[in-house]
Design a protein around this motif. Sequence first.
Motif, mmCIF file in Angstrom:
data_model
loop_
_atom_site.group_PDB
_atom_site.id
_atom_site.type_symbol
_atom_site.label_atom_id
_atom_site.label_comp_id
_atom_site.label_asym_id
_atom_site.label_seq_id
_atom_site.Cartn_x
_atom_site.Cartn_y
_atom_site.Cartn_z
ATOM 1 N N UNK A 326 0.827 -1.203 0.000
ATOM 2 C CA UNK A 326 0.000 0.000 0.000
ATOM 3 C C UNK A 326 0.864 1.256 0.000
ATOM 4 N N UNK A 327 2.006 1.203 0.687
ATOM 5 C CA UNK A 327 2.886 2.372 0.703
ATOM 6 C C UNK A 327 3.587 2.562 -0.642
ATOM 7 N N UNK A 328 3.651 1.495 -1.450
ATOM 8 C CA UNK A 328 4.234 1.616 -2.784
ATOM 9 C C UNK A 328 3.291 2.324 -3.754
ATOM 10 N N UNK A 329 2.006 2.464 -3.369
ATOM 11 C CA UNK A 329 1.057 3.152 -4.249
ATOM 12 C C UNK A 329 1.451 4.616 -4.428
ATOM 13 N N UNK A 330 1.569 5.412 -3.355
ATOM 14 C CA UNK A 330 2.041 6.788 -3.583
ATOM 15 C C UNK A 330 3.455 6.851 -4.140
ATOM 16 N N UNK A 331 4.304 5.874 -3.770
ATOM 17 C CA UNK A 331 5.652 5.841 -4.343
ATOM 18 C C UNK A 331 5.594 5.637 -5.851
ATOM 19 N N UNK A 332 4.763 4.681 -6.271
ATOM 20 C CA UNK A 332 4.629 4.405 -7.697
ATOM 21 C C UNK A 332 4.131 5.604 -8.471
ATOM 22 N N UNK A 333 3.172 6.316 -7.896
ATOM 23 C CA UNK A 333 2.667 7.515 -8.556
ATOM 24 C C UNK A 333 3.778 8.544 -8.734
ATOM 25 N N UNK A 334 4.574 8.767 -7.691
ATOM 26 C CA UNK A 334 5.604 9.797 -7.766
ATOM 27 C C UNK A 334 6.755 9.396 -8.665
ATOM 28 N N UNK A 335 7.130 8.116 -8.659
ATOM 29 C CA UNK A 335 8.146 7.641 -9.601
ATOM 30 C C UNK A 335 7.631 7.816 -11.035
ATOM 31 N N UNK A 336 6.348 7.476 -11.239
ATOM 32 C CA UNK A 336 5.749 7.635 -12.559
ATOM 33 C C UNK A 336 5.718 9.079 -13.013
ATOM 34 N N UNK A 337 5.414 9.988 -12.084
ATOM 35 C CA UNK A 337 5.398 11.415 -12.417
ATOM 36 C C UNK A 337 6.789 11.873 -12.847
ATOM 37 N N UNK A 338 7.806 11.440 -12.092
ATOM 38 C CA UNK A 338 9.179 11.820 -12.434
ATOM 39 C C UNK A 338 9.583 11.260 -13.796
#
Length: 393
Positions: A326-338
């Motif tokens: 679940x904590x990888x969800x916001x991480x994934x979004x931010x990595x994707x944005x970058x």
Amino acid sequence: MLPLIALFIAAFAFGTTEFVIAGVLPEVAQGLGVSIPTAGYLVSGYACGIAIGGPLLALATSKVPRKMLLLGLVIAFAIGQVACALAPDFTSMLVLRIAIAVAHGAYFGVAMVVAVGLVREDQRGVAVAVILSGLTVSNVIGVPAGTAIGSLWGWRATFWVMGALGIVAIIAMLALLPRTAGCATRPAGLAREVRVLGRQQVWTSLILMLMLMIGQFGLFTYITPTLLEVTGLDPSLIPWVLLLNGVGATIGVFLGGRLADWKLMPSLITMLFLQALMLAVIYAVSPYPVPMVIAIVIWGGLNFAIGAPIQTRILAWTADAANLASSLIPSGFNVGIALAASLGAAMLNAGYGYRSLPLAGTLAMLVAVVVALASQAWEWRSQATPPLPAAAE
């Protein structure tokens, strides 16, 4: 529903503080005595804090009672805003922003797990949508309001108001969130947390998330120059287009939540394909103002409608060990944005114009369709079912 409102308020606060910095960046740069490009590290530093620190903090606090942890994260948020308002120099401001971002990343992962545990199984998608809507509403209301406050009373006032919003979120959690929130499941060990990431439904969903971000932020990062140079809009109309995009996104969040509760994978695959078509439409109509604005609004709605079922799927397939995933969800979004912003920059530096950006998004969404179809076929063949939450001891 009241506990979800408490979680929404805190999500709104975190979303606003992440994005409002863009609205007051010139004032912050001037106030701290740095250039605007240097001040931009306050944005990228925040994203790194979410992507790296969030999962680590979630793992480190896996045995802390969920309500206590959520309260602690929001208290850290409120204190962090006050500290930012008082920051004497750029270095201290950057460190404070990164610390708040770590709490942000952990908050969204924990809040989503708690949210789906507060509702029936057929309401999980809506529960995720409520938390996710904190981000969209922060862009529609929080960011413009925070920017206006900064323009009127200075950028430090923006952070003082954000601190007050944090206090409101703390009070809402104390009053509305059950003491037993998140207590229905027991913490899983680190090995189990890592092992569930190997389930194909989880890692394919993370791939879908990355493709979605490329489809969204490859264009959105450069939406203002695209609308100015390709579409020929008057600069005074840009904020209104972005507002309409945010309204579309907010509607899309709840539509996606409903569809996730109805038929998750068929709805997700259909929306991914529609988004590929919509990005192709944006490419075609980009020189024409009225069709372009309409397309941007629909595109914004689809972006966030797709996000809800992807996150719901991750949470469903990691129910027996949800902290890390679940904590990888916001991480994934931010990595994707970058990644999306970097891809867009590379395309522009290579000589491709702003109009080419939605074509890269179309390709990314078609990849997502293929991955989603393969994942669903794999799931059907194996006749796998989502795990049950690990019972509390």
